[in-house]
Design a protein around this motif. Sequence first.
Motif, PDB file in Angstrom:
ATOM      1  N   ASP A  41      14.670  -4.027 -23.270  1.00 46.58           N
ATOM      2  CA  ASP A  41      15.126  -4.784 -24.443  1.00 46.58           C
ATOM      3  C   ASP A  41      14.573  -6.211 -24.504  1.00 46.58           C
ATOM      4  O   ASP A  41      14.477  -6.793 -25.579  1.00 46.58           O
ATOM      5  CB  ASP A  41      16.664  -4.851 -24.469  1.00 46.58           C
ATOM      6  N   TYR A  42      14.252  -6.795 -23.345  1.00 46.16           N
ATOM      7  CA  TYR A  42      13.848  -8.213 -23.326  1.00 46.16           C
ATOM      8  C   TYR A  42      12.401  -8.428 -22.880  1.00 46.16           C
ATOM      9  O   TYR A  42      12.012  -9.556 -22.561  1.00 46.16           O
ATOM     10  CB  TYR A  42      14.819  -9.019 -22.447  1.00 46.16           C
ATOM     11  N   ALA A  43      11.611  -7.365 -22.912  1.00 47.15           N
ATOM     12  CA  ALA A  43      10.222  -7.455 -22.427  1.00 47.15           C
ATOM     13  C   ALA A  43       9.420  -8.534 -23.152  1.00 47.15           C
ATOM     14  O   ALA A  43       8.626  -9.241 -22.546  1.00 47.15           O
ATOM     15  CB  ALA A  43       9.546  -6.103 -22.570  1.00 47.15           C
ATOM     16  N   ASP A  44       9.657  -8.678 -24.454  1.00 49.06           N
ATOM     17  CA  ASP A  44       8.863  -9.655 -25.220  1.00 49.06           C
ATOM     18  C   ASP A  44       9.667 -10.901 -25.567  1.00 49.06           C
ATOM     19  O   ASP A  44       9.342 -11.637 -26.483  1.00 49.06           O
ATOM     20  CB  ASP A  44       8.335  -8.976 -26.495  1.00 49.06           C
ATOM     21  N   LYS A  45      10.760 -11.133 -24.841  1.00 45.19           N
ATOM     22  CA  LYS A  45      11.589 -12.317 -25.111  1.00 45.19           C
ATOM     23  C   LYS A  45      11.670 -13.175 -23.846  1.00 45.19           C
ATOM     24  O   LYS A  45      11.186 -12.760 -22.791  1.00 45.19           O
ATOM     25  CB  LYS A  45      12.992 -11.869 -25.528  1.00 45.19           C
ATOM     26  N   GLU A  46      12.282 -14.322 -23.966  1.00 44.28           N
ATOM     27  CA  GLU A  46      12.487 -15.155 -22.781  1.00 44.28           C
ATOM     28  C   GLU A  46      13.974 -15.460 -22.690  1.00 44.28           C
ATOM     29  O   GLU A  46      14.418 -16.563 -23.044  1.00 44.28           O
ATOM     30  CB  GLU A  46      11.652 -16.436 -22.856  1.00 44.28           C
ATOM     31  N   PRO A  47      14.761 -14.492 -22.251  1.00 41.79           N
ATOM     32  CA  PRO A  47      16.213 -14.674 -22.279  1.00 41.79           C
ATOM     33  C   PRO A  47      16.712 -15.731 -21.296  1.00 41.79           C
ATOM     34  O   PRO A  47      16.040 -16.044 -20.310  1.00 41.79           O
ATOM     35  CB  PRO A  47      16.745 -13.289 -21.877  1.00 41.79           C
ATOM     36  N   LEU A  48      17.875 -16.228 -21.629  1.00 41.68           N
ATOM     37  CA  LEU A  48      18.598 -17.109 -20.711  1.00 41.68           C
ATOM     38  C   LEU A  48      19.791 -16.310 -20.193  1.00 41.68           C
ATOM     39  O   LEU A  48      20.657 -15.898 -20.976  1.00 41.68           O
ATOM     40  CB  LEU A  48      19.093 -18.367 -21.445  1.00 41.68           C
ATOM     41  N   PHE A  49      19.838 -16.072 -18.901  1.00 40.67           N
ATOM     42  CA  PHE A  49      20.976 -15.373 -18.307  1.00 40.67           C
ATOM     43  C   PHE A  49      22.033 -16.398 -17.905  1.00 40.67           C
ATOM     44  O   PHE A  49      21.724 -17.373 -17.210  1.00 40.67           O
ATOM     45  CB  PHE A  49      20.539 -14.564 -17.082  1.00 40.67           C
ATOM     46  N   VAL A  50      23.248 -16.165 -18.367  1.00 42.58           N
ATOM     47  CA  VAL A  50      24.367 -17.043 -18.006  1.00 42.58           C
ATOM     48  C   VAL A  50      25.273 -16.262 -17.063  1.00 42.58           C
ATOM     49  O   VAL A  50      25.934 -15.305 -17.462  1.00 42.58           O
ATOM     50  CB  VAL A  50      25.149 -17.499 -19.262  1.00 42.58           C
ATOM     51  N   VAL A  51      25.251 -16.647 -15.808  1.00 43.50           N
ATOM     52  CA  VAL A  51      26.011 -15.938 -14.779  1.00 43.50           C
ATOM     53  C   VAL A  51      27.408 -16.540 -14.695  1.00 43.50           C
ATOM     54  O   VAL A  51      27.562 -17.753 -14.517  1.00 43.50           O
ATOM     55  CB  VAL A  51      25.310 -16.054 -13.404  1.00 43.50           C
ATOM     56  N   VAL A  52      28.417 -15.690 -14.836  1.00 39.48           N
ATOM     57  CA  VAL A  52      29.794 -16.169 -14.817  1.00 39.48           C
ATOM     58  C   VAL A  52      30.315 -16.168 -13.375  1.00 39.48           C
ATOM     59  O   VAL A  52      30.572 -15.119 -12.792  1.00 39.48           O
ATOM     60  CB  VAL A  52      30.704 -15.307 -15.711  1.00 39.48           C
ATOM     61  N   VAL A 101      21.475 -23.974 -25.200  1.00 37.53           N
ATOM     62  CA  VAL A 101      21.357 -22.559 -25.565  1.00 37.53           C
ATOM     63  C   VAL A 101      20.903 -22.367 -27.008  1.00 37.53           C
ATOM     64  O   VAL A 101      20.752 -21.238 -27.469  1.00 37.53           O
ATOM     65  CB  VAL A 101      22.689 -21.794 -25.337  1.00 37.53           C
ATOM     66  N   ASP A 102      20.673 -23.481 -27.693  1.00 33.92           N
ATOM     67  CA  ASP A 102      20.248 -23.458 -29.079  1.00 33.92           C
ATOM     68  C   ASP A 102      19.022 -22.551 -29.258  1.00 33.92           C
ATOM     69  O   ASP A 102      18.018 -22.705 -28.563  1.00 33.92           O
ATOM     70  CB  ASP A 102      19.876 -24.910 -29.451  1.00 33.92           C
ATOM     71  N   GLY A 130      24.858 -22.689 -30.644  1.00 31.23           N
ATOM     72  CA  GLY A 130      23.618 -22.303 -31.327  1.00 31.23           C
ATOM     73  C   GLY A 130      22.825 -21.154 -30.738  1.00 31.23           C
ATOM     74  O   GLY A 130      21.671 -20.942 -31.133  1.00 31.23           O
ATOM     75  N   ALA A 131      23.393 -20.401 -29.810  1.00 31.14           N
ATOM     76  CA  ALA A 131      22.671 -19.249 -29.251  1.00 31.14           C
ATOM     77  C   ALA A 131      22.299 -18.302 -30.387  1.00 31.14           C
ATOM     78  O   ALA A 131      23.111 -18.041 -31.275  1.00 31.14           O
ATOM     79  CB  ALA A 131      23.549 -18.532 -28.228  1.00 31.14           C
ATOM     80  N   SER A 132      21.072 -17.792 -30.386  1.00 26.88           N
ATOM     81  CA  SER A 132      20.694 -16.924 -31.515  1.00 26.88           C
ATOM     82  C   SER A 132      21.174 -15.495 -31.299  1.00 26.88           C
ATOM     83  O   SER A 132      21.586 -14.840 -32.253  1.00 26.88           O
ATOM     84  CB  SER A 132      19.197 -16.990 -31.822  1.00 26.88           C
TER      85      SER A 132
END
Length: 188
Positions: A41-52, A101-102, A130-132
């Motif tokens: 799902d995220y191969a072409d994205k640059e996600p930000l992982f938020v670890v709780v 996270v904007d 602002g997370a998309s």
Amino acid sequence: MTFYSSIMKTIDEQGYHFEEWLQPAQIAKDVAQVAERISADYADKEPLFVVVLNGAFVFAADLLRALKDVRCEVTFIRVSSYWGMSTTGQLEFIVPLQQVVDNRDVVIIEDIVDTGLTIHQLKAHLRARGASTIRVAAMLFKPGKLEYNDAKPDYVGHELTDEFVIGYGLDFDGFLRNLPSVYKVKES
Ligand code: IMP
């Protein structure tokens, strides 16, 4: 005296009896299938992982290292809503979100989704900043206990009913997080 070790099939803690439920080999399979789906799902994205924190640190360490070709950032947030075996209904931000996270594709990494209160409030928090997109990866999910529809995790390692579980990051009053298996409480 409390006694436990990584090879124990049962744990006795503060008058409660726990039995091994997910062994490390099963956990590894669960993590691998979640990692595979997130990688696709995220191969072409640059996600930000938020670890709780605190509970998700073990799952996050395994999951993030199992991702394939995902260029990503990782940040941590610490919240608390639980004491002992019952929820307080109030989410406290002990370590607040420090990352911008904007316009980011955010993936929350959580140990377990129970009522969903934590994720519900965290999503609102991230949306307001602002997370998309926001998705949730949870090692464990108790669908029967979900009270907030928007908290249903997108990626789940393993489902369970409403039992209290410990180990693999999950604690009982701060203890037992370091166990490599997941244990379920049993009525004695
Ligand atoms: P929720 O906000 O009700 O979904 O609860 C989420 C948080 O409660 C998790 O991040 C855990 O810290 C804690 N929690 C929920 N169920 C359990 C459990 O069975 N064992 C240990 N902690 C749990």
